[in-house]
Design an enzyme around this catalytic site. Structure first.
Site, PDB file in Angstrom:
ATOM      1  N   ASP A 154      49.924-122.302 -22.757  1.00 42.26           N
ATOM      2  CA  ASP A 154      50.251-120.911 -23.038  1.00 42.26           C
ATOM      3  C   ASP A 154      50.962-120.352 -21.804  1.00 42.26           C
ATOM      4  O   ASP A 154      50.857-120.917 -20.706  1.00 42.26           O
ATOM      5  CB  ASP A 154      48.951-120.146 -23.326  1.00 42.26           C
ATOM      6  CG  ASP A 154      49.168-118.649 -23.448  1.00 42.26           C
ATOM      7  OD1 ASP A 154      50.026-118.240 -24.254  1.00 42.26           O
ATOM      8  OD2 ASP A 154      48.478-117.893 -22.733  1.00 42.26           O
TER       9      ASP A 154
ATOM     10  N   ASP B  27      51.545-116.416 -20.984  1.00 42.46           N
ATOM     11  CA  ASP B  27      51.075-115.152 -20.419  1.00 42.46           C
ATOM     12  C   ASP B  27      49.650-115.252 -19.885  1.00 42.46           C
ATOM     13  O   ASP B  27      48.697-115.515 -20.623  1.00 42.46           O
ATOM     14  CB  ASP B  27      51.160-114.045 -21.465  1.00 42.46           C
ATOM     15  CG  ASP B  27      52.592-113.769 -21.893  1.00 42.46           C
ATOM     16  OD1 ASP B  27      53.514-114.242 -21.212  1.00 42.46           O
ATOM     17  OD2 ASP B  27      52.782-113.081 -22.912  1.00 42.46           O
TER      18      ASP B  27
ATOM     19  N   ASP C 222      60.151 -95.500 -20.763  1.00 40.80           N
ATOM     20  CA  ASP C 222      59.960 -96.570 -21.738  1.00 40.80           C
ATOM     21  C   ASP C 222      59.044 -97.651 -21.168  1.00 40.80           C
ATOM     22  O   ASP C 222      58.177 -98.194 -21.856  1.00 40.80           O
ATOM     23  CB  ASP C 222      61.302 -97.210 -22.124  1.00 40.80           C
ATOM     24  CG  ASP C 222      62.145 -96.291 -23.000  1.00 40.80           C
ATOM     25  OD1 ASP C 222      61.562 -95.461 -23.703  1.00 40.80           O
ATOM     26  OD2 ASP C 222      63.378 -96.433 -22.959  1.00 40.80           O
TER      27      ASP C 222
ATOM     28  N   THR D 227      54.145-120.390 -26.841  1.00 35.33           N
ATOM     29  CA  THR D 227      53.991-118.968 -26.600  1.00 35.33           C
ATOM     30  C   THR D 227      54.606-118.127 -27.710  1.00 35.33           C
ATOM     31  O   THR D 227      55.533-118.574 -28.400  1.00 35.33           O
ATOM     32  CB  THR D 227      54.656-118.595 -25.258  1.00 35.33           C
ATOM     33  OG1 THR D 227      54.619-117.180 -25.066  1.00 35.33           O
ATOM     34  CG2 THR D 227      56.101-119.057 -25.198  1.00 35.33           C
TER      35      THR D 227
END
Length: 288
Positions: free
Chosen positions: A39, A41, A67, A146
């Site tokens: 993975d 993150d 934002d 991912t």
């Protein structure tokens, strides 16, 4: 004379032992059916890759500070909420269309390369990188798996010298994203299905393979392989790993381990952030 001969024999014997000690032991043949799946993150990288991508866009004036703040708060909200229900995933898939529609693939790849070098490279966990390198050194293939758009995932894999990447795939026509996804977001059970398909294609034996993740959302992927690892795990995954005797690797320390969780995106949060980034990109390139 006899003493001299005994000394000579002892010297020769010692020399033979020393010579034998430096003879390299033949290494085991690499297992062609073994591979490793990582993975991204908070497993390979601190924080969410799509968040760092958005920061890079902000630095280029394509993403406002306001934002970016909303994006970070949205990610934290998804992380605190913990489990993602089907409605969250469905909404993420629906809104993901806005993220990619009208963008040029080449532009995304180029910006991804620039932003990785500027922002993401320093956020790679050295410990996780070493785990991946150990698999490569053993002659095994290593893939990232991912929910991040596959183009960005491939950039990360290439920069790390890995075999490749599986990521969320967006449909393209003439080098431009159509706004439709090919299949589902690569999340949860979808990761496991993608790995199964890759294993069939590459001739892998999943019982010989390893998988690494920080999140309980990746239990389907971790449960699929013979060597599951919990890396920087959330509380649910840590508990599951302990109960099942899985290996745990935590490269965080003390307060840092707590703070790391805040900028991490659960999949839906990451894709939602990507939407705003994509809209900013689309406006920029359409007006240029």
């Amino acid at each position: 004379m006899r003493r001299l001969m005994r000394r000579r024999e002892a010297t020769e014997t010692a020399g033979e032992v020393a010579a034998a000690a430096v003879v390299p032991t033949p290494s085991a043949e690499p297992d062609a059916t073994a591979a490793a799946f990582f993975d991204v993150d908070n497993t390979m990288m601190r924080g969410a890759s799509i968040y760092h991508f958005a920061r890079g866009l902000a630095a280029r004036g394509l993403f406002t500070t306001n934002d970016l703040v909303k994006f970070a708060l949205g990610q934290a909200w998804f992380r605190v909420r913990g489990n993602e229900n089907p409605d969250h995933i469905a909404k993420a898939k629906e809104t993901a269309l806005a993220f990619v529609a009208g963008l040029k693939v080449d532009d995304v790849v180029r910006l991804g390369e620039e932003i990785y070098d500027e922002v993401m490279s320093d956020r790679i966990w050295a410990g996780t990188r070493a785990l991946a390198q150990a698999h490569l050194d053993a002659g095994q293939r290593v893939w990232l798996v991912t929910a991040t758009p596959v183009e960005l995932a491939r950039v990360i894999a290439q920069r790390l010298g890995l075999t490749g990447a599986l990521g969320t795939v967006a449909e393209t026509a003439d080098g431009v994203y159509t706004g439709r996804l090919v299949g589902d977001l690569l999340h949860g059970p979808a990761k496991a299905e993608a790995i199964r398909a890759l294993a069939r294609r590459e001739g892998l034996d999943l019982s010989h393979c390893a998988a690494y993740s920080d999140s309980a959302n990746d239990l389907p992927m971790l449960s699929l392989v013979g060597l599951p690892y919990a890396v920087n795990p959330d509380s649910e995954l840590r508990e599951h790993a302990k109960e099942n005797g899985w290996r745990i690797r935590d490269f965080r320390t003390g307060r840092k381990a707590t703070l790391i969780g805040l900028p991490i995106a659960a999949t839906a949060g990451a894709v939602a952030g990507g939407i705003a980034a994509g809209i900013a990109l689309r406006k920029h390139y359409r007006s240029s």
